[in-house]
Motif scaffolding. Structure first.
Motif, PDB file in Angstrom:
ATOM      1  N   THR A   1     -41.569  25.346   2.881  1.00  0.00           N
ATOM      2  CA  THR A   1     -40.966  24.241   3.612  1.00  0.00           C
ATOM      3  C   THR A   1     -39.597  23.855   3.083  1.00  0.00           C
ATOM      4  O   THR A   1     -39.122  22.750   3.349  1.00  0.00           O
ATOM      5  CB  THR A   1     -41.886  23.007   3.590  1.00  0.00           C
ATOM      6  N   PHE A   2     -38.930  24.746   2.380  1.00  0.00           N
ATOM      7  CA  PHE A   2     -37.646  24.427   1.780  1.00  0.00           C
ATOM      8  C   PHE A   2     -36.641  23.945   2.823  1.00  0.00           C
ATOM      9  O   PHE A   2     -35.865  23.015   2.570  1.00  0.00           O
ATOM     10  CB  PHE A   2     -37.093  25.647   1.048  1.00  0.00           C
ATOM     11  N   SER A   3     -36.638  24.554   3.983  1.00  0.00           N
ATOM     12  CA  SER A   3     -35.673  24.211   5.012  1.00  0.00           C
ATOM     13  C   SER A   3     -35.885  22.816   5.590  1.00  0.00           C
ATOM     14  O   SER A   3     -35.032  22.329   6.340  1.00  0.00           O
ATOM     15  CB  SER A   3     -35.696  25.244   6.142  1.00  0.00           C
TER      16      SER A   3
ATOM     17  N   SER B   1     -15.791  25.824 -15.633  1.00  0.00           N
ATOM     18  CA  SER B   1     -16.694  25.719 -14.494  1.00  0.00           C
ATOM     19  C   SER B   1     -18.055  26.312 -14.816  1.00  0.00           C
ATOM     20  O   SER B   1     -18.179  27.224 -15.641  1.00  0.00           O
ATOM     21  CB  SER B   1     -16.115  26.446 -13.276  1.00  0.00           C
ATOM     22  N   LEU B   2     -19.055  25.787 -14.161  1.00  0.00           N
ATOM     23  CA  LEU B   2     -20.398  26.326 -14.191  1.00  0.00           C
ATOM     24  C   LEU B   2     -20.991  26.225 -12.799  1.00  0.00           C
ATOM     25  O   LEU B   2     -20.635  25.327 -12.035  1.00  0.00           O
ATOM     26  CB  LEU B   2     -21.294  25.577 -15.171  1.00  0.00           C
ATOM     27  N   ARG B   3     -21.891  27.124 -12.505  1.00  0.00           N
ATOM     28  CA  ARG B   3     -22.611  27.091 -11.244  1.00  0.00           C
ATOM     29  C   ARG B   3     -24.105  27.074 -11.539  1.00  0.00           C
ATOM     30  O   ARG B   3     -24.654  28.033 -12.086  1.00  0.00           O
ATOM     31  CB  ARG B   3     -22.266  28.303 -10.390  1.00  0.00           C
ATOM     32  N   LEU B   4     -24.739  25.979 -11.203  1.00  0.00           N
ATOM     33  CA  LEU B   4     -26.171  25.849 -11.381  1.00  0.00           C
ATOM     34  C   LEU B   4     -26.890  26.308 -10.126  1.00  0.00           C
ATOM     35  O   LEU B   4     -26.426  26.064  -9.012  1.00  0.00           O
ATOM     36  CB  LEU B   4     -26.558  24.402 -11.685  1.00  0.00           C
ATOM     37  N   SER B   5     -28.016  26.949 -10.323  1.00  0.00           N
ATOM     38  CA  SER B   5     -28.839  27.388  -9.217  1.00  0.00           C
ATOM     39  C   SER B   5     -30.237  26.822  -9.375  1.00  0.00           C
ATOM     40  O   SER B   5     -30.726  26.650 -10.485  1.00  0.00           O
ATOM     41  CB  SER B   5     -28.917  28.915  -9.147  1.00  0.00           C
ATOM     42  N   CYS B   6     -30.867  26.563  -8.271  1.00  0.00           N
ATOM     43  CA  CYS B   6     -32.229  26.065  -8.250  1.00  0.00           C
ATOM     44  C   CYS B   6     -32.987  26.837  -7.191  1.00  0.00           C
ATOM     45  O   CYS B   6     -32.709  26.695  -5.996  1.00  0.00           O
ATOM     46  CB  CYS B   6     -32.243  24.563  -7.956  1.00  0.00           C
ATOM     47  N   ALA B   7     -33.914  27.647  -7.634  1.00  0.00           N
ATOM     48  CA  ALA B   7     -34.726  28.450  -6.734  1.00  0.00           C
ATOM     49  C   ALA B   7     -36.026  27.724  -6.440  1.00  0.00           C
ATOM     50  O   ALA B   7     -36.733  27.311  -7.354  1.00  0.00           O
ATOM     51  CB  ALA B   7     -35.005  29.819  -7.343  1.00  0.00           C
TER      52      ALA B   7
ATOM     53  N   ASN C   1     -30.713  28.150   2.833  1.00  0.00           N
ATOM     54  CA  ASN C   1     -32.116  28.045   3.208  1.00  0.00           C
ATOM     55  C   ASN C   1     -32.785  29.406   3.352  1.00  0.00           C
ATOM     56  O   ASN C   1     -33.995  29.516   3.182  1.00  0.00           O
ATOM     57  CB  ASN C   1     -32.254  27.237   4.502  1.00  0.00           C
ATOM     58  N   ALA C   2     -32.006  30.423   3.670  1.00  0.00           N
ATOM     59  CA  ALA C   2     -32.561  31.764   3.761  1.00  0.00           C
ATOM     60  C   ALA C   2     -33.015  32.274   2.408  1.00  0.00           C
ATOM     61  O   ALA C   2     -33.904  33.127   2.325  1.00  0.00           O
ATOM     62  CB  ALA C   2     -31.554  32.723   4.382  1.00  0.00           C
ATOM     63  N   LYS C   3     -32.395  31.772   1.339  1.00  0.00           N
ATOM     64  CA  LYS C   3     -32.743  32.184  -0.014  1.00  0.00           C
ATOM     65  C   LYS C   3     -33.556  31.146  -0.762  1.00  0.00           C
ATOM     66  O   LYS C   3     -33.871  31.341  -1.935  1.00  0.00           O
ATOM     67  CB  LYS C   3     -31.479  32.496  -0.807  1.00  0.00           C
ATOM     68  N   ASN C   4     -33.866  30.048  -0.110  1.00  0.00           N
ATOM     69  CA  ASN C   4     -34.608  28.964  -0.756  1.00  0.00           C
ATOM     70  C   ASN C   4     -33.929  28.521  -2.053  1.00  0.00           C
ATOM     71  O   ASN C   4     -34.582  28.320  -3.086  1.00  0.00           O
ATOM     72  CB  ASN C   4     -36.050  29.385  -1.043  1.00  0.00           C
ATOM     73  N   THR C   5     -32.623  28.358  -1.987  1.00  0.00           N
ATOM     74  CA  THR C   5     -31.859  28.058  -3.184  1.00  0.00           C
ATOM     75  C   THR C   5     -30.845  26.964  -2.911  1.00  0.00           C
ATOM     76  O   THR C   5     -30.203  26.948  -1.857  1.00  0.00           O
ATOM     77  CB  THR C   5     -31.137  29.308  -3.706  1.00  0.00           C
ATOM     78  N   VAL C   6     -30.704  26.068  -3.865  1.00  0.00           N
ATOM     79  CA  VAL C   6     -29.668  25.051  -3.829  1.00  0.00           C
ATOM     80  C   VAL C   6     -28.770  25.255  -5.044  1.00  0.00           C
ATOM     81  O   VAL C   6     -29.242  25.667  -6.113  1.00  0.00           O
ATOM     82  CB  VAL C   6     -30.262  23.628  -3.786  1.00  0.00           C
TER      83      VAL C   6
END
Length: 130
Positions: free
Chosen positions: A28-30, A17-23, A74-79
């Protein structure tokens, strides 16, 4: 305007497994639909998963259904892209993307095409060994 910075790629054995993050930067991220795409040399960039701005709807490519999960904070601006049961055919450069110009439709529309996304991260390599 939004800027995207990806992390979490690397080398993993099949079945891992891997977990990718995108900051995302910007204010306007939300109100932005987000997506993950992947590309291998000589091939077109294909959708992996997308998510609406309000986290209500997601889309997955058939090849990753049941194994990958897209989510956002959305609170962290991260997907995020959680990738489980990885296969060698998952090896690719993975790109995070944002639709920052369709805010009025970000909750009601599920964007799935690369042309729907106007801002892209730099890409992160995911290599799955057999």
């Amino acid at each position: 305007q939004v800027q995207l910075v990806e992390s979490g790629g690397g080398l993993v054995q099949a079945g891992g497994s891997l977990r990718l993050s995108c900051a995302a930067s910007g204010r306007t991220f939300s109100r932005e639909a987000m997506g993950w795409f992947r590309q291998v040399p000589g091939k077109e960039r294909d959708v992996v998963a997308t998510i609406t701005c309000n986290d209500r709807n997601t889309y997955y490519a058939d090849s990753v259904k049941g194994r990958f999960s897209i989510s956002r904070d959305n609170a962290k601006n991260t997907v995020y892209l959680q990738m489980n049961s990885l296969k060698p055919e998952d090896t690719a450069v993975y790109y995070c993307a944002a639709n920052s110009v369709s805010a009025p439709y970000c909750a009601s529309s599920v964007f799935t095409r690369p042309q729907h996304f106007d801002t892209w991260g730099q890409g992160t390599q995911v290599t799955v060994s057999s």
